[in-house]
Design a protein around this motif. Structure first.
Motif, PDB file in Angstrom:
ATOM      1  N   PHE B  70       1.863  -1.503 -10.218  1.00  0.00           N
ATOM      2  CA  PHE B  70       3.180  -1.893  -9.692  1.00  0.00           C
ATOM      3  C   PHE B  70       4.295  -0.981 -10.202  1.00  0.00           C
ATOM      4  CE2 PHE B  70       0.865  -5.923 -10.173  1.00  0.00           C
ATOM      5  CZ  PHE B  70       0.892  -6.355  -8.869  1.00  0.00           C
ATOM      6  N   GLN B  71       5.309  -0.808  -9.368  1.00  0.00           N
ATOM      7  CA  GLN B  71       6.551  -0.192  -9.832  1.00  0.00           C
ATOM      8  C   GLN B  71       7.490  -1.326 -10.249  1.00  0.00           C
ATOM      9  OE1 GLN B  71       6.995   3.046 -10.288  1.00  0.00           O
ATOM     10  NE2 GLN B  71       4.847   3.189  -9.632  1.00  0.00           N
ATOM     11  N   LYS B  73      10.732  -1.698 -10.194  1.00  0.00           N
ATOM     12  CA  LYS B  73      11.825  -1.999  -9.266  1.00  0.00           C
ATOM     13  C   LYS B  73      11.307  -2.740  -8.036  1.00  0.00           C
ATOM     14  CE  LYS B  73      16.156  -1.649  -7.961  1.00  0.00           C
ATOM     15  NZ  LYS B  73      16.072  -2.931  -7.257  1.00  0.00           N
ATOM     16  N   GLU B  74      10.213  -2.251  -7.473  1.00  0.00           N
ATOM     17  CA  GLU B  74       9.614  -2.901  -6.298  1.00  0.00           C
ATOM     18  C   GLU B  74       9.199  -4.333  -6.611  1.00  0.00           C
ATOM     19  OE1 GLU B  74       6.246  -0.825  -4.469  1.00  0.00           O
ATOM     20  OE2 GLU B  74       7.372   1.051  -4.753  1.00  0.00           O
ATOM     21  N   LEU B  75       8.567  -4.501  -7.790  1.00  0.00           N
ATOM     22  CA  LEU B  75       8.116  -5.833  -8.175  1.00  0.00           C
ATOM     23  C   LEU B  75       9.314  -6.757  -8.338  1.00  0.00           C
ATOM     24  CD1 LEU B  75       5.852  -7.755  -9.048  1.00  0.00           C
ATOM     25  CD2 LEU B  75       6.066  -6.858 -11.369  1.00  0.00           C
ATOM     26  N   ASP B  77      12.242  -6.531  -6.916  1.00  0.00           N
ATOM     27  CA  ASP B  77      12.786  -6.837  -5.588  1.00  0.00           C
ATOM     28  C   ASP B  77      11.943  -7.903  -4.887  1.00  0.00           C
ATOM     29  OD1 ASP B  77      14.715  -4.974  -6.061  1.00  0.00           O
ATOM     30  OD2 ASP B  77      13.850  -3.408  -4.780  1.00  0.00           O
ATOM     31  N   ALA B  78      10.620  -7.740  -4.948  1.00  0.00           N
ATOM     32  CA  ALA B  78       9.732  -8.696  -4.277  1.00  0.00           C
ATOM     33  C   ALA B  78       9.868 -10.089  -4.886  1.00  0.00           C
ATOM     34  CB  ALA B  78       8.288  -8.210  -4.372  1.00  0.00           C
TER      35      ALA B  78
END
Lengths: 123, 123
Positions: B70-71, B73-75, B77-78
């Protein structure tokens, strides 16, 4: 439950003569055992005298693994001679092992070699 | 110390796709982690939805291992989209690994194969 405090004596690498030298070095093995919830203290055995840690701990009960080489009676006699009178108990194989296929380092090693022979990646 | 309670989510065997399938099956891995002193709860991940255990735990902090895919930032956001606002932190490699030579299962496997190649017994 056999007692209130659990001390674990970790075999020294150089004293493992009845089977191949452990892959995980003694101090790492000690730290792994010390990290387990049921364990109060994990200590390295003596390099020269099996009885040294027992003299220090003065335990009420000494528990042997199902495959440890000592004989209960001999160990008890040797302890008595040194002025220690703990109960000596041997765990059954069922008490010592988990139920899964990979509770034995020998079995894990066999699986690694099998995967290697099949050219599978190992991680 | 990052928080008061430590939950560990254990990868499901079938979800390990980015590297070889673990030798130790998921439930044994879960029990091993649950037995460690710093761990309050060890649970298997969901088979279908990464976010399921996080929804149940509703953590203040999510900690990623140094090599998790996982990144941050992406995690984050999700999670935000799903109504969860934990801090997402990634451990450094130094925080994740012990200092010895055999803190990596890959390294242990390599040693087993090396011993096998030298026709040494393995236990």
């Amino acid at each position: 439950m056999l007692g209130d405090e659990l001390y674990v004596i970790i075999s020294r690498d150089v004293n493992v003569n009845h089977k191949p030298t452990p892959i995980i070095p003694e101090n790492q093995r000690r730290m792994m055992v010390a990290a387990l919830k049921p364990v109060d203290f994990a200590l390295l055995g003596s390099l020269t005298d099996y009885f040294e840690p027992i003299s220090e701990i003065n335990p009420d009960i000494v528990v042997l693994g199902f495959d440890q080489k000592f004989q209960e009676k001999e160990l008890e006699d040797a302890l008595n001679e040194r002025g220690f009178f703990p109960k000596v108990i041997r765990l059954s194989k069922a008490d010592s092992n988990g139920e899964g296929e990979f509770y034995s380092s020998r079995r894990i090693a066999a699986e690694i070699i099998e995967r290697k022979n099949k050219n599978q990646e190992i991680d």
